[in-house]
Structures are given as C-alpha cells and as structure tokens.
Design a protein around this motif. Structure first.
Motif, PDB file in Angstrom:
ATOM      1  N   THR A 302       0.819  -1.215   0.000  1.00  0.00           N
ATOM      2  CA  THR A 302       0.000   0.000   0.000  1.00  0.00           C
ATOM      3  C   THR A 302       0.853   1.265   0.000  1.00  0.00           C
ATOM      4  O   THR A 302       0.511   2.258  -0.658  1.00  0.00           O
ATOM      5  CB  THR A 302      -0.922  -0.059   1.239  1.00  0.00           C
ATOM      6  OG1 THR A 302      -1.932  -1.029   0.974  1.00  0.00           O
ATOM      7  CG2 THR A 302      -1.577   1.263   1.537  1.00  0.00           C
ATOM      8  N   SER A 303       1.976   1.220   0.696  1.00  0.00           N
ATOM      9  CA  SER A 303       2.841   2.404   0.750  1.00  0.00           C
ATOM     10  C   SER A 303       3.402   2.722  -0.636  1.00  0.00           C
ATOM     11  O   SER A 303       3.613   3.872  -1.000  1.00  0.00           O
ATOM     12  CB  SER A 303       3.998   2.170   1.720  1.00  0.00           C
ATOM     13  OG  SER A 303       3.482   1.911   3.006  1.00  0.00           O
ATOM     14  N   SER A 347       6.787   3.946   4.545  1.00  0.00           N
ATOM     15  CA  SER A 347       6.476   2.711   5.256  1.00  0.00           C
ATOM     16  C   SER A 347       5.663   3.006   6.509  1.00  0.00           C
ATOM     17  O   SER A 347       6.110   3.768   7.360  1.00  0.00           O
ATOM     18  CB  SER A 347       7.778   2.003   5.644  1.00  0.00           C
ATOM     19  OG  SER A 347       7.513   0.909   6.480  1.00  0.00           O
ATOM     20  N   GLN A 348       4.492   2.417   6.586  1.00  0.00           N
ATOM     21  CA  GLN A 348       3.678   2.592   7.789  1.00  0.00           C
ATOM     22  C   GLN A 348       4.444   2.122   9.013  1.00  0.00           C
ATOM     23  O   GLN A 348       4.627   2.853   9.980  1.00  0.00           O
ATOM     24  CB  GLN A 348       2.362   1.807   7.627  1.00  0.00           C
ATOM     25  CG  GLN A 348       1.344   1.966   8.735  1.00  0.00           C
ATOM     26  CD  GLN A 348       1.654   1.209  10.022  1.00  0.00           C
ATOM     27  OE1 GLN A 348       1.581   1.798  11.123  1.00  0.00           O
ATOM     28  NE2 GLN A 348       2.018  -0.043   9.927  1.00  0.00           N
ATOM     29  N   SER A 349       4.911   0.881   8.958  1.00  0.00           N
ATOM     30  CA  SER A 349       5.542   0.273  10.137  1.00  0.00           C
ATOM     31  C   SER A 349       6.940   0.809  10.383  1.00  0.00           C
ATOM     32  O   SER A 349       7.429   0.811  11.510  1.00  0.00           O
ATOM     33  CB  SER A 349       5.647  -1.242   9.926  1.00  0.00           C
ATOM     34  OG  SER A 349       6.478  -1.507   8.805  1.00  0.00           O
ATOM     35  N   THR A 352       9.591  -2.548   7.452  1.00  0.00           N
ATOM     36  CA  THR A 352       9.535  -3.459   6.308  1.00  0.00           C
ATOM     37  C   THR A 352      10.943  -3.733   5.787  1.00  0.00           C
ATOM     38  O   THR A 352      11.652  -2.811   5.365  1.00  0.00           O
ATOM     39  CB  THR A 352       8.642  -2.845   5.206  1.00  0.00           C
ATOM     40  OG1 THR A 352       7.346  -2.687   5.770  1.00  0.00           O
ATOM     41  CG2 THR A 352       8.574  -3.713   3.970  1.00  0.00           C
ATOM     42  N   VAL A 398      -4.285  -5.766   9.551  1.00  0.00           N
ATOM     43  CA  VAL A 398      -3.224  -6.093   8.599  1.00  0.00           C
ATOM     44  C   VAL A 398      -3.380  -5.278   7.307  1.00  0.00           C
ATOM     45  O   VAL A 398      -2.399  -4.823   6.722  1.00  0.00           O
ATOM     46  CB  VAL A 398      -3.215  -7.616   8.334  1.00  0.00           C
ATOM     47  CG1 VAL A 398      -2.409  -7.955   7.102  1.00  0.00           C
ATOM     48  CG2 VAL A 398      -2.629  -8.333   9.547  1.00  0.00           C
ATOM     49  N   SER A 400      -3.766  -2.156   5.367  1.00  0.00           N
ATOM     50  CA  SER A 400      -3.460  -0.757   5.671  1.00  0.00           C
ATOM     51  C   SER A 400      -4.530   0.159   5.076  1.00  0.00           C
ATOM     52  O   SER A 400      -4.895   0.019   3.911  1.00  0.00           O
ATOM     53  CB  SER A 400      -2.095  -0.432   5.070  1.00  0.00           C
ATOM     54  OG  SER A 400      -1.695   0.840   5.443  1.00  0.00           O
ATOM     55  N   LYS A 484      -6.682  -4.159  -1.546  1.00  0.00           N
ATOM     56  CA  LYS A 484      -7.527  -4.280  -0.344  1.00  0.00           C
ATOM     57  C   LYS A 484      -8.478  -5.449  -0.503  1.00  0.00           C
ATOM     58  O   LYS A 484      -8.641  -6.261   0.398  1.00  0.00           O
ATOM     59  CB  LYS A 484      -8.356  -3.000  -0.115  1.00  0.00           C
ATOM     60  CG  LYS A 484      -7.631  -1.813   0.463  1.00  0.00           C
ATOM     61  CD  LYS A 484      -7.157  -1.959   1.868  1.00  0.00           C
ATOM     62  CE  LYS A 484      -5.799  -2.554   1.936  1.00  0.00           C
ATOM     63  NZ  LYS A 484      -4.646  -1.706   1.740  1.00  0.00           N
ATOM     64  N   GLU A 487      -6.614  -8.952  -0.466  1.00  0.00           N
ATOM     65  CA  GLU A 487      -5.974  -9.425   0.763  1.00  0.00           C
ATOM     66  C   GLU A 487      -6.962  -9.772   1.872  1.00  0.00           C
ATOM     67  O   GLU A 487      -6.665 -10.637   2.685  1.00  0.00           O
ATOM     68  CB  GLU A 487      -4.858  -8.498   1.248  1.00  0.00           C
ATOM     69  CG  GLU A 487      -5.269  -7.180   1.805  1.00  0.00           C
ATOM     70  CD  GLU A 487      -4.060  -6.329   2.232  1.00  0.00           C
ATOM     71  OE1 GLU A 487      -3.012  -6.870   2.597  1.00  0.00           O
ATOM     72  OE2 GLU A 487      -4.203  -5.099   2.217  1.00  0.00           O
TER      73      GLU A 487
HETATM   74  O1  M6R Z   1       4.688  -1.029   6.877  1.00  0.00           O
HETATM   75  P1  M6R Z   1       4.769  -0.821   5.410  1.00  0.00           P
HETATM   76  O2  M6R Z   1       3.978   0.345   4.939  1.00  0.00           O
HETATM   77  O3  M6R Z   1       6.190  -0.724   4.923  1.00  0.00           O
HETATM   78  O4  M6R Z   1       4.169  -2.123   4.769  1.00  0.00           O
HETATM   79  C1  M6R Z   1       4.202  -2.343   3.403  1.00  0.00           C
HETATM   80  C2  M6R Z   1       3.284  -3.477   2.998  1.00  0.00           C
HETATM   81  O5  M6R Z   1       3.696  -4.663   3.613  1.00  0.00           O
HETATM   82  C3  M6R Z   1       1.828  -3.193   3.400  1.00  0.00           C
HETATM   83  O6  M6R Z   1       1.376  -2.000   2.855  1.00  0.00           O
HETATM   84  C4  M6R Z   1       0.931  -4.350   2.942  1.00  0.00           C
HETATM   85  O7  M6R Z   1       0.889  -4.402   1.555  1.00  0.00           O
HETATM   86  C5  M6R Z   1      -0.466  -4.208   3.543  1.00  0.00           C
HETATM   87  N1  M6R Z   1      -0.952  -5.497   3.936  1.00  0.00           N
HETATM   88  C6  M6R Z   1      -1.441  -3.605   2.597  1.00  0.00           C
HETATM   89  O8  M6R Z   1      -2.711  -3.524   3.132  1.00  0.00           O
END
Ligand code: M6R
Length: 607
Positions: A302-303, A347-349, A352, A398, A400, A484, A487
C-alpha cells in the motif's frame, strides 16, 4: 513478522505474556507459545493456531520470575506445536524466542546434528537455543554475545536460562526489539503495542546491541560487552488507540478514523500566509530543496501505491521528475543515485525489510533518504536522513487503510512545498491548501455512504474476480482498491489503467468479472466513460465511483458509489475510502477474518 515478548517482574506471568502476545497478534498468527522460569522449572506451553488456543492451554497462574513469549508467522517449517516458539536447547535449560531468519541455519544445524544434537522442530530458530546451551558457561549475556556472532541473517531474540533467575537477555539484528521500563518490571518486545498497557518509557535497541534485563535493572552492550548508554524515549500512543473502541474490527475503526488521522498528518504543516508546506523534519536547506532535480520513492504494498499517487502529483505541480519503485527490486539492481535527488522510503511500520534494506543500500551509495513513517522510533525513521511522521496512530489491522491517506497527506504537503518554490503561484498554492484542508470533511461525507457500500458488497460478493480501473492520478488508487479486496476477501482482483483494458484484460470481461471504475470529474472523465462503455458492450457489470450529480455516469453504470466533488488532485483521498469500505464489507459477507487475513502479517520484517 513474528512478535516476541520478554518479562521480568512481579505480575502474573501467564497473564502478562499472553496479553502482550494478543496485542502483537497482528504481527503473525499461526502459532504461539510461552516459557516461564521458576526455580529449577521451566514451564513451556506452545500451540498451533491463534493466541486464543494458547490462552486456553495456559493455566491462570504460572509461578515464575521471568518469562518469554512468541507469536509466529511461519517461515521455516509448517504450522505445528513443535515449530511454535519458544525453542529449548538439549538440556531443556535454555529457552529462546526469535523473530527474523537465520540464513546459515542449515550449516549450523548440520554441525550440531553431527555433534549429536537432536532437533525437535524444522525451524531455523532452534539452532540458537542449542548454540546457547552448548556454549553457556555461567553467563547468559556473554553467551548470547558470542552466539549471535555465529548467526547470519536477521534476529530479534529473547532468551532465558534456568540458572539465571529473573533474567531475560535480548539481542537484535535487523528485527525490531524495544525495552520497556516499568516500576520494578521490565519488558522486551517486538513493538510498543505489547507494553503500552504497562509503561510508556522505552528504549529502542539498534542492530548489534544486546540487553540484559532484570525487574529493576537493564544493561545494554555491544557484542564485545562494551556498555552502550541509551536514551529513554516516551511512547506517544495511548492505550485506547490500540483498542477497538466499539467497532467490530480494527479495520473498520481505522477506516472511520481517517478524517482525524488525515487532519493530524497535516496539523502544523500548512503555512496559510505563504500557501506552502512546512516540514521541519526533512533536514534540508532551502537551497537543497530548490536544487532538487529528481524525487524517487521506494516502498512496498500500500505504501508503494501511495508513492505512485504522489509521483503524479509531484510531476504535475512541482514539475520534477519522480519515479517510484518497489523497494525489493531496488536493492539488488545496483541502483544509480543521481546528484540533486532525494529518496523517500514510505512505510507505515517503518520496519519493512525490503524497504529498510533498499534504503541502506541507497545510503551506502550516498543517497539522501527521507522516511515517511507512522511508527515513531522504528528502524526506517531512525536510520533515515530526515523525514515526516504521519501520526496516524497505531494501525493494527493487517490491511493498511488510514496510513495510506496519511502518507498521501505528507507527500502532498511535501509536493506543495517544492511546487511553491518553483512554478506554483500564491493563488494556486492557496487553492491547494484550501482543497487539502477540506479533505477530512469530504472523507467524513464519503463514510456516510458505508451502508450503501455494504449493500453493494452483498450484491457482488460472489464474484470470482474483479477489475479496478482508473486513470491519471487515480490509476494507482485502482491498484490499492484491488489489493484491499484481494488481501481480505481472497477474491482475485487486479488494478489497471482503464485505458489498458482493451490491450488484453478485456478478455476477462463477462458477467462473472465485474469492473469497478473510478470516474472523477477531471480531464480524463470522458475517456474513462468510453472505457466503461467498452466493458459494458461485452456484458461486463460496472460499478462506478463517480461524483455526486454525475447523472450521465449514474445512468450508464449498473451501480454507483457517489463521492463529493473536490479539487481534481484530491480525488485519490475520496476515491480510496469507498474501495476500503467495499473490501471490508465484502470480506464480512464472505465470513473472512478481516483483521488477520490468511497468510499475512502486519509488519513484514523478512525479505
Ligand atoms: O509497513 P509498510 O507500509 O512498509 O508495509 C508495506 C506493505 O507490507 C503493506 O502496505 C501491505 O501491503 C499491507 N498489507 C497492505 O494492506
């Protein structure tokens, strides 16, 4: 990927460990286990399945002075009780939980087996327990320091030994590990959500660091036992933010939080007088910003799609070439770092692995890499040369959702900043700022369509396959909508440019494969309508996401989702939200586990 927890303190062990694992279940959810040390006893309980299965197996009280736990996302070996962590050494005195991948485990395992060690699991992780058991000479910290030097790959580990009362030793290389400091209690965890209910004081370990923890003390060292002084940081999330707050699922909550999360992402970052953006964390001078000749974005999932949307914006209003690349591909193709370029690692987290490793490779080549991240203190923001936190609050589901719209917000503000330094006039800038500030309100309006979208999900949930089609800046939104849906509902879905369908995918069209068209009232509207007609001429069912009052599209499509009219560059926000809702309600119809879809994990810390 996996979640690990360690605890030293007076609270009931079983409860602390299992609750922490429950909080981290989104990191991996195929099996789980705990080990608790008490006198000469080690109580080990492991179960394949979700934390609920472990919880049932764990007695209410397990006496003990320290314990470790693990929730797994399988990499080596199937989902079985045996492969669940903790793993023990041959003597049964050492217990280890591990997050990451030991790349040289096969060689180590062979050597250990040749020495007569019997393995109980198929995992890479078990070698760590055996190595510690064999090399232990009365000092667990020293043994861990020695053993991790034999490992190749990534690890966040927590280890305990029967002969070391009230002590847990942790070490990290490439997999996150945070120390939580409480009142006469200490925690080690893969992420702060596990410890938030107990303390807000945290220390983030770096690669190559080892920490020894007791209820009242901690000591951080390097692998040669040199002491390292670390700063204590205050976790800025509240416990309520990681609760469901009355919603059925985290994903639902997070979708509905978007008016607030987008607002937070822009707070204090818009300069109304000068109609520009203000991003203090970029660590770039005006001259460096002005000299920029190229923007490059690396990310995953998603990022990555947020980056793709931003690339359209950056090129159209800042007139700077922008390329977006999957982080996993960047690292291994010997990337060329150009002068006057800046990279964004989105990156959300912030953990990654694909993105983190690509970022490191780029930095080795002299690139300036800025992070766009949500989780404060995660590896990417810590190692980047600057960046922007999106302040979405914890994203637990999970899939995003709110992180995507907040990543867009941060990237939009960056674009405004550099556009205003170049071609964009004060008037255009003012219109852009106003339009961006209206987004949260417009997103709230979109959210009111949730019941109608749930109705559509009821109608279409039995489709075998979906096409998501958009153009221009909304073309990446089609990718995000398809991701979306696939998944969380497990329905096959693909995103395409609406124009591209006639070059091949049109062969898939038929009553079984509905298409969802994004039709904003922008310069490409007429073209998209033509693409819609091409699909309908082949008996394809069409759902159109169009602008309120667009009677022409409403009359053409089989079903419509109306979104409010916005500035034409703001459609990615209002077009994404209905797709999130559509995926969510479709998954509900199909009885899927919305927050923890099969085979996935929230934070992908392996390559
Ligand atoms: O934490 P991040 O944004 O780096 O994660 C990247 C992908 O693993 C994350 O966006 C994944 O594709 C999600 N499950 C999408 O909903």
């Amino acid at each position: 990927m996996c979640g690990i927890i360690g605890y030293c303190g007076p609270k009931p062990m079983a409860n602390v460990l299992v609750e922490a694992l429950k909080r981290m279940e989104y990191r991996g959810y195929d099996s789980a286990g705990i080990a608790v040390r008490s006198g000469s006893e080690l109580t080990v309980i492991k179960r394949a399945g979700k934390i609920a299965a472990l919880r049932e197996a764990v007695p209410a009280e397990i006496p003990g002075d320290c314990g470790i736990g693990h929730t797994r996302w399988a990499t080596h070996g199937g989902v079985t009780d045996h492969n669940a962590h903790p793993h023990l050494d041959a003597s049964g005195k050492v217990a280890v939980v591990h997050n990451g991948i030991i790349e040289n485990y096969a060689v180590l395992r062979e050597k250990l087996s040749a020495d007569g060690v019997e393995f109980k699991s198929e995992t890479d992780s078990e070698v760590i327990a055996h190595l510690i058991g064999r090399l232990y000479e009365g000092d667990l910290t020293a043994t861990v320091q020695q053993v991790v030097q034999l490992l190749k790959g990534t690890y966040g580990i927590a280890v305990l030994h029967i002969d070391e009362p009230g002590t847990v030793v942790g070490a990290r290389n490439g997999s996150p590990l945070v120390l939580g400091i409480g009142e006469h209690e200490m925690f080690l965890a893969s992420d702060v959500t596990a410890i938030l209910g107990h303390t807000k004081q945290a220390i983030y370990l770096e690669d190559g660091e080892v920490v020894t923890v007791t209820a009242d003390e901690y000591r951080t060292t390097d692998l040669n036992d040199r002491k390292i002084d670390k700063n204590i940081q205050i976790i800025n999330w509240e416990l309520e933010e990681i609760e469901k707050g009355g919603y059925q699922h985290y994903m639902e909550k997070e979708i509905f939080e978007q008016p607030d999360s987008i607002t937070r992402a822009m707070q204090g970052r818009l300069d109304h007088e000068n109609a520009t953006g203000h991003l203090g964390g970029l660590n770039m001078t005006k001259k460096e910003l002005l000299d920029l000749e190229r923007v490059k974005i690396i990310a995953a999932g998603t990022s990555y799609y947020a980056g793709l949307v931003a690339s359209y914006l950056i090129e159209s209003i800042a007139r700077i070439p922008c390329t977006v690349e999957l982080a996993a591909e960047v690292r291994y193709r010997n990337p060329i770092v150009e002068r006057n370029s800046v990279y964004f690692a989105v990156s959300q987290s912030g953990e990654t692995a694909d993105t983190l490793y690509a970022m490191r490779e780029l930095q080795r080549k002299g690139a300036r890499v800025l992070g766009i991240c949500n989780v404060v203190g995660a590896s990417i923001p810590r190692e980047s040369d600057g960046g922007v936190y999106i302040h979405s609050g914890p994203e637990i589901a999970v899939a995003s959702t709110k992180a995507f719209t907040s990543q867009l917000t941060a990237l939009y503000i960056f674009t405004l900043l550099i556009a205003r330094m170049r071609h964009m006039s004060l008037e255009e800038g003012t219109r852009f700022v106003q339009a961006l500030e209206e987004v949260p309100e417009r997103v709230s309006e979109v959210l009111q369509s949730a019941p109608a979208i749930a109705e559509l999900a009821r109608k279409y949930h039995s489709a075998r396959s979906f096409l998501f089609l958009g153009r221009g800046i909304n073309y990446p939104v089609a990718f995000e909508g398809a991701l979306k849906l696939k998944e969380i509902s497990y329905i096959h879905a693909e995103g395409y440019s609406a124009a591209e369908v006639k070059h091949g995918p049109i062969a898939l069209i038929g009553p079984e494969t509905p298409s969802l068209f994004l039709v904003p009232d922008d310069a490409l509207r007429e073209k998209v309508i033509s693409n819609m007609k091409e699909v309908q001429a082949r008996d394809g069912r069409v759902i159109a996401v169009c602008v309120e009052g667009d009677h022409e599209v409403a009359a053409l499509a089989d079903d419509v989702i109306m979104v409010p009219k916005v500035h034409e560059l703001m459609y990615p926000f209002v077009m994404t939200v209905p797709l999130q809702l559509f995926a969510y309600y479709t998954a509900l119809e199909l009885g899927r586990n919305v927050d923890q879809p099969r085979n996935l994990a929230k934070s992908v810390t392996v390559e």
